[in-house]
Design an enzyme around this catalytic site. Structure first.
Site, mmCIF file in Angstrom:
data_model
loop_
_atom_site.group_PDB
_atom_site.id
_atom_site.type_symbol
_atom_site.label_atom_id
_atom_site.label_comp_id
_atom_site.label_asym_id
_atom_site.label_seq_id
_atom_site.Cartn_x
_atom_site.Cartn_y
_atom_site.Cartn_z
ATOM 1 N N GLU A 78 0.816 -1.219 0.000
ATOM 2 C CA GLU A 78 0.000 0.000 0.000
ATOM 3 C C GLU A 78 0.853 1.274 0.000
ATOM 4 O OE1 GLU A 78 -2.645 -0.570 3.317
ATOM 5 O OE2 GLU A 78 -3.663 -2.267 2.370
ATOM 6 N N GLU A 104 -5.757 -8.321 -1.547
ATOM 7 C CA GLU A 104 -6.050 -8.432 -0.119
ATOM 8 C C GLU A 104 -7.465 -7.925 0.089
ATOM 9 O OE1 GLU A 104 -3.118 -6.851 2.782
ATOM 10 O OE2 GLU A 104 -4.858 -5.965 3.807
#
Length: 489
Positions: free
Chosen positions: A157, A277
């Site tokens: 991220e 995810e």
């Protein structure tokens, strides 16, 4: 249902774990017989090992030391692990968790025994100024060569580094790191079949996410094999049971995923898209709900939605740890484990077009409470040409499902209806298949998945689907053209 609209990776859905399994020594349980049996039964799959601690880890050969050094930082709970908030970016690299040779061997041997393919997330926050310091990654890759087959990610991220890690790396700098990773792998023929996926974008749906991904793909789209993004339906700290039954919340992933697909089409049209995810709620899920029967509504609907949209792989967070886990701390399977297990037993990778028409609906919102998806079945249980429908009924009333394409086809219908283990309690931590509670025996033997055969005479009135349930209908012998091998068409 005679037209294939998407073909997804046969290993999807797959699983994810955080790299804190090393720090917290969960990795030592990988040889547990019960746990291994549960893992193997979800294969073949990918296992993505990443998360926020991916950017804190260092590989060290011939060491049993777990922490590289002590460090000063503030911490808060996130997804069942400690999330590190650094006071300044100079401290980032000093806050590494050590992964030893022994840890790496345990992880790879587990994946090999379970029949899974490992995807490991490398530390992008090892920096030489503005550039990725790939020395430690190179050491791990060299050690792994001729031993294990591994696939790779780089960073977790990165568009949220300013908030999560106290530092900023531009999309172009992230791209330069991926270019260097590709060069490292190209140095040896051992890695010819290894894939690189990234950049593990989060906050999808926002303008900033779209800009970050666009710039990354322009810089390094040619170096990756798949585009990864992360998505959660809700905030685990504030979400309630009602949110799991809200069709508008379930629908959010459609626009979020479409954003990723649109950017992909413009800058990297030949790359697959992976939901790298995901779970119902971030920050570890919602206690008492994410690990219950109710979570299956969000999970099954998500699988159907993104498959229809052409997302190649979905990786569920998490195999264990946190309220959104598939397996609890005693290695007992939770409802979403059984749902995932049944999905992987029945649902093939060819996605079919379904036209859903609801009669006597009260308003537009009511239609969204019944969701139906269709795939060709997996060949292991049913004959070629068979179709599986999977559905969720969020209504508080029974519905009757009529399948027009079956008229005069002579197909046999098997129902796999999933209901709460505790009757009328959708937050039950157990689940029933056609009225029988699914659980392992005292010897860890799996239960038989017994369908209910639907009598052909009932098709005229429709197949009864009780309120707040989900499940699968297999149309065996449907001879759906799209599901037949070329030799039989």
């Amino acid at each position: 249902m005679n037209r294939v609209i998407q073909t997804v990776d046969p290993l999807s859905p797959s699983l994810a774990l955080n790299q804190n399994i090393i720090q917290q020594r969960w990795i030592d349980h990988f040889k547990n017989v019960k746990f291994m049996k549960l893992a193997r039964s979800l294969g073949p799959s990918y296992l993505r090992v990443g998360g926020i601690t991916a950017d804190e880890i260092t590989f060290v050969m011939n060491s049993e030391t777990r922490m590289k050094k002590s460090y000063s930082c503030s911490e808060r709970k996130l997804s069942g692990r400690k999330k590190t908030i650094f006071s300044n970016k100079e401290k980032v690299e000093n806050a590494s968790i050590v992964m030893t040779e022994g840890d790496w061997k345990k992880l790879n041997e587990f994946c090999s025994s379970a029949g899974w393919k490992l995807i490991f997330d490398l530390n992008l926050l090892k920096r030489n100024g503005s550039r990725w310091n790939y020395t430690n990654a190179q050491q791990l890759i060299k050690f792994t060569e001729n031993r294990y087959h591994v696939n790779w990610e780089l960073g977790n991220e990165p568009n949220s580094y300013p908030h999560n890690m106290g530092t900023t790396i531009s999309p172009e700098q992230v791209g330069e790191g991926f270019k260097q990773l590709r060069k490292l792998l190209q140095a040896s023929p051992w890695w010819e079949s290894s894939v690189i996926v990234g950049p593990d974008l989060n906050h999808v749906g926002s303008l900033n996410a779209a800009k970050f991904l666009s710039r990354f793909l322009k810089a390094a789209g040619h170096t990756i094999d798949g585009i990864t993004y992360h998505q959660y339906d809700m905030n685990g700290n504030v979400a309630e049971l009602a949110d799991f039954l809200n069709p508008h919340i379930l629908h959010r992933i459609r626009s979020q995923t479409q954003q990723i697909l649109d950017v992909r089409s413009k800058y990297a049209p030949d790359k697959s898209v992976w939901l790298g995810e995901t779970a119902s709620a971030y920050d570890g899920g919602v206690k008492g709900v994410s690990n219950s029967f109710a979570d299956g509504f969000t999970w099954l609907d998500k699988l159907g939605t993104v498959a229809q949209m052409g997302v190649d792989v979905v990786m569920r967070q998490s195999l264990f740890e946190g309220s959104y886990a598939l397996i609890d701390k005693h290695f007992d399977p939770l409802p979403d484990y059984w749902l995932t297990f049944l999905y992987k037993q029945l649902v093939g990778n060819k996605v079919l077009k379904v036209t859903q028409i609801e009669i006597n609906k009260k308003n537009d919102n009511e239609e969204k409470k019944v969701r139906i998806y269709a795939h060709c079945t997996k060949d292991v249980r049913y004959s070629k040409g068979s179709v599986v429908l999977y559905f969720i009924n969020l209504k508080n009333t029974t519905i009757y499902l009529s399948i027009n394409s079956l008229k005069n086809r002579g197909a046999v219908i098997d129902m796999y209806l999933l209901t709460p283990g505790e009757k009328r309690n959708i937050t039950s931590k157990s689940i029933r298949l056609n009225g029988v509670t699914l659980k392992l025996s005292s010897t860890n033997t799996f239960p038989r998945l017994r369908p209910t055969r639907i009598d052909e005479s009932k098709l005229k009135l429709g197949i009864k689907i009780p309120s707040f349930t989900y499940g699968f209908l297999v149309l065996s012998g449907a001879n759906a053209y799209a599901c037949l091998p070329m030799t039989l068409k």
